[in-house]
Design a protein around this motif. Structure first.
Motif, PDB file in Angstrom:
ATOM      1  N   LEU A 180       0.818  -1.215   0.000  1.00 35.60           N
ATOM      2  CA  LEU A 180       0.000   0.000   0.000  1.00 35.60           C
ATOM      3  C   LEU A 180       0.853   1.267   0.000  1.00 35.60           C
ATOM      4  N   LYS A 181       2.040   1.197   0.586  1.00 28.90           N
ATOM      5  CA  LYS A 181       2.934   2.359   0.552  1.00 28.90           C
ATOM      6  C   LYS A 181       3.376   2.655  -0.876  1.00 28.90           C
ATOM      7  N   LEU A 182       3.678   1.602  -1.629  1.00 35.22           N
ATOM      8  CA  LEU A 182       4.075   1.784  -3.026  1.00 35.22           C
ATOM      9  C   LEU A 182       2.921   2.311  -3.864  1.00 35.22           C
ATOM     10  N   VAL A 183       1.744   1.754  -3.637  1.00 35.01           N
ATOM     11  CA  VAL A 183       0.563   2.190  -4.389  1.00 35.01           C
ATOM     12  C   VAL A 183       0.291   3.665  -4.124  1.00 35.01           C
ATOM     13  N   HIS A 184       0.372   4.059  -2.855  1.00 37.83           N
ATOM     14  CA  HIS A 184       0.157   5.471  -2.522  1.00 37.83           C
ATOM     15  C   HIS A 184       1.203   6.343  -3.209  1.00 37.83           C
ATOM     16  N   TYR A 185       2.440   5.883  -3.259  1.00 38.30           N
ATOM     17  CA  TYR A 185       3.481   6.665  -3.924  1.00 38.30           C
ATOM     18  C   TYR A 185       3.194   6.817  -5.422  1.00 38.30           C
ATOM     19  N   LEU A 186       2.794   5.741  -6.062  1.00 37.37           N
ATOM     20  CA  LEU A 186       2.507   5.809  -7.497  1.00 37.37           C
ATOM     21  C   LEU A 186       1.359   6.776  -7.804  1.00 37.37           C
ATOM     22  N   ARG A 187       0.432   6.895  -6.888  1.00 36.10           N
ATOM     23  CA  ARG A 187      -0.722   7.781  -7.096  1.00 36.10           C
ATOM     24  C   ARG A 187      -0.431   9.228  -6.737  1.00 36.10           C
ATOM     25  N   THR A 188       0.499   9.447  -5.795  1.00 36.03           N
ATOM     26  CA  THR A 188       0.671  10.796  -5.248  1.00 36.03           C
ATOM     27  C   THR A 188       2.105  11.319  -5.298  1.00 36.03           C
ATOM     28  N   TYR A 189       3.084  10.448  -5.541  1.00 42.58           N
ATOM     29  CA  TYR A 189       4.514  10.768  -5.434  1.00 42.58           C
ATOM     30  C   TYR A 189       4.899  11.173  -4.006  1.00 42.58           C
ATOM     31  N   GLU A 190       4.156  10.650  -3.044  1.00 37.99           N
ATOM     32  CA  GLU A 190       4.482  10.834  -1.624  1.00 37.99           C
ATOM     33  C   GLU A 190       4.673   9.453  -1.016  1.00 37.99           C
ATOM     34  N   TYR A 191       5.842   9.220  -0.412  1.00 39.58           N
ATOM     35  CA  TYR A 191       6.086   7.945   0.246  1.00 39.58           C
ATOM     36  C   TYR A 191       5.910   8.132   1.740  1.00 39.58           C
ATOM     37  N   ILE A 192       4.969   7.386   2.327  1.00 41.59           N
ATOM     38  CA  ILE A 192       4.673   7.465   3.759  1.00 41.59           C
ATOM     39  C   ILE A 192       5.248   6.224   4.426  1.00 41.59           C
ATOM     40  N   THR A 217      -4.999   8.096   4.684  1.00 37.52           N
ATOM     41  CA  THR A 217      -4.966   8.442   3.254  1.00 37.52           C
ATOM     42  C   THR A 217      -5.700   7.405   2.407  1.00 37.52           C
ATOM     43  N   LEU A 218      -6.094   6.283   3.006  1.00 39.74           N
ATOM     44  CA  LEU A 218      -6.701   5.176   2.266  1.00 39.74           C
ATOM     45  C   LEU A 218      -8.215   5.178   2.426  1.00 39.74           C
ATOM     46  N   LEU A 219      -8.881   4.489   1.482  1.00 39.57           N
ATOM     47  CA  LEU A 219     -10.330   4.364   1.512  1.00 39.57           C
ATOM     48  C   LEU A 219     -10.737   2.923   1.247  1.00 39.57           C
ATOM     49  N   GLY A 220     -11.940   2.572   1.638  1.00 43.20           N
ATOM     50  CA  GLY A 220     -12.531   1.305   1.256  1.00 43.20           C
ATOM     51  C   GLY A 220     -11.728   0.091   1.678  1.00 43.20           C
ATOM     52  N   THR A 221     -11.615  -0.857   0.739  1.00 44.26           N
ATOM     53  CA  THR A 221     -10.933  -2.120   1.017  1.00 44.26           C
ATOM     54  C   THR A 221      -9.487  -1.904   1.411  1.00 44.26           C
ATOM     55  N   GLU A 222      -8.826  -0.922   0.801  1.00 45.33           N
ATOM     56  CA  GLU A 222      -7.418  -0.681   1.119  1.00 45.33           C
ATOM     57  C   GLU A 222      -7.260  -0.263   2.580  1.00 45.33           C
ATOM     58  N   GLN A 223      -8.133   0.585   3.055  1.00 44.34           N
ATOM     59  CA  GLN A 223      -8.067   0.982   4.462  1.00 44.34           C
ATOM     60  C   GLN A 223      -8.391  -0.200   5.373  1.00 44.34           C
ATOM     61  N   SER A 259       1.116   4.546 -15.535  1.00 43.29           N
ATOM     62  CA  SER A 259       1.773   5.550 -16.376  1.00 43.29           C
ATOM     63  C   SER A 259       3.028   4.993 -17.014  1.00 43.29           C
ATOM     64  N   PRO A 260       3.448   5.558 -18.152  1.00 42.24           N
ATOM     65  CA  PRO A 260       4.671   5.096 -18.811  1.00 42.24           C
ATOM     66  C   PRO A 260       5.909   5.365 -17.968  1.00 42.24           C
ATOM     67  N   GLU A 261       7.019   4.817 -18.428  1.00 40.99           N
ATOM     68  CA  GLU A 261       8.254   4.858 -17.662  1.00 40.99           C
ATOM     69  C   GLU A 261       8.715   6.281 -17.392  1.00 40.99           C
ATOM     70  N   ILE A 262       8.989   6.558 -16.121  1.00 38.14           N
ATOM     71  CA  ILE A 262       9.532   7.842 -15.689  1.00 38.14           C
ATOM     72  C   ILE A 262      10.667   7.546 -14.726  1.00 38.14           C
ATOM     73  N   ARG A 263      11.795   8.178 -14.920  1.00 33.96           N
ATOM     74  CA  ARG A 263      12.933   7.918 -14.048  1.00 33.96           C
ATOM     75  C   ARG A 263      12.694   8.518 -12.672  1.00 33.96           C
ATOM     76  N   ILE A 264      13.007   7.733 -11.640  1.00 27.95           N
ATOM     77  CA  ILE A 264      12.815   8.137 -10.254  1.00 27.95           C
ATOM     78  C   ILE A 264      14.174   8.280  -9.583  1.00 27.95           C
ATOM     79  N   THR A 265      14.359   9.317  -8.809  1.00 28.45           N
ATOM     80  CA  THR A 265      15.573   9.440  -8.007  1.00 28.45           C
ATOM     81  C   THR A 265      15.365   8.711  -6.687  1.00 28.45           C
ATOM     82  N   VAL A 266      16.178   7.685  -6.461  1.00 29.25           N
ATOM     83  CA  VAL A 266      16.048   6.878  -5.248  1.00 29.25           C
ATOM     84  C   VAL A 266      16.917   7.472  -4.154  1.00 29.25           C
ATOM     85  N   GLN A 267      16.303   7.772  -3.035  1.00 32.27           N
ATOM     86  CA  GLN A 267      17.049   8.312  -1.895  1.00 32.27           C
ATOM     87  C   GLN A 267      16.662   7.561  -0.634  1.00 32.27           C
ATOM     88  N   ALA A 268      17.652   7.158   0.138  1.00 34.50           N
ATOM     89  CA  ALA A 268      17.376   6.556   1.436  1.00 34.50           C
ATOM     90  C   ALA A 268      16.996   7.640   2.422  1.00 34.50           C
TER      91      ALA A 268
END
Length: 238
Positions: free
Chosen positions: A159-171, A180-186, A228-237
């Motif tokens: 669910l953290k990954l899914v939220h990131y793909l939808r919002t570009y926010e990693y929680i 931040t979740l609704l329905g079955t996901e919550q 969405s199509p491929e977009i480069r992501i900057t990975v940061q710890a």
């Protein structure tokens, strides 16, 4: 429970004493990083050496055994080149769920794209879907619902990954992700967070826990078809 800062400082110092410049990275992961640890929680660490041999694992094991509550230590250890060649669909969340303690994990990872993250969701969702169907059909009636706990735990990371793909926010933490979740996901996340307190509820209606998981995984598989199509992501710890 351990005091994270002092434990990791002591552990890293012992690793440096043993491996010296061969220690490329040491980091903290898991419930202690997220401040969700309990008395039963593992101490999840990530270690990267310049290269990894069996003798290194033996030396590492000796160090862990001498640490306070070392029996709880677990995690990920590898060589630098193996990490560079690691399947990319696992690397984004690996970085987001790791705190640098020695070295910089981001500098060790190859570029990661949005498609790599979508692959992670697809693979995890497919595995969850298969596991739920398989357990429903073949696990013993008395324990087949309780056997889903790890699947619900996996879902909480997914669910953290899914939220990131939808919002570009990693929680990072589950308590912050939940509103931040609704329905079955919550319901999926809340069920895992309250797992130990819902034994009686699961026994009353065990099929509900299977239906939630199958619906959740199936919905994600269909959603990822239109990702969405491929977009480069900057990975940061952290």
């Amino acid at each position: 429970m351990i005091e994270t800062q002092s434990w990791m400082n002591e552990f890293t110092a012992k690793l440096l004493s043993q491996f010296g410049e061969r220690l490329i990275f040491a980091g903290l992961q898991g419930s202690y990083l997220r401040e969700e640890a309990t008395e039963e929680s593992d101490i999840d660490v990530m270690i990267v050496l310049d290269q990894l041999a069996l003798a290194d694992l033996a030396a590492y094991k000796t160090i862990v055994a001498k640490m306070p509550e070392g029996e709880k230590a677990c995690g990920f250890i590898c060589g630098k080149e193996e990490l560079l060649a690691w399947p990319k669909h696992e690397l984004f969340q690996l970085a987001k769920e790791t705190k640098n303690w020695h070295g910089d994990l981001a500098q060790l990872l190859p570029p990661v794209t949005r498609e790599d993250i979508c692959d992670s969701v697809r693979i995890s969702a497919a595995n969850l879907y298969h596991e739920a169907c398989h357990r429903y059909l073949y696990d013993k009636e008395d324990d087949r619902v309780e056997n889903l706990q790890n699947a619900y735990k996996t879902s909480s990371f997914l669910l953290k990954l899914v939220h990131y793909l939808r919002t570009y926010e990693y929680i990072t933490t589950r308590k912050d992700l939940l509103p931040t979740l609704l329905g079955t996901e919550q319901e999926i996340l809340l069920s895992f967070m309250n797992w130990d307190n819902e034994v009686a509820v699961r026994r009353e209606n065990p099929d509900l826990w299977y239906q939630r998981l199958i619906s959740f995984a199936g919905d994600l598989l269909r959603e990822m078809q239109d990702a969405s199509p491929e977009i480069r992501i900057t990975v940061q710890a952290q």
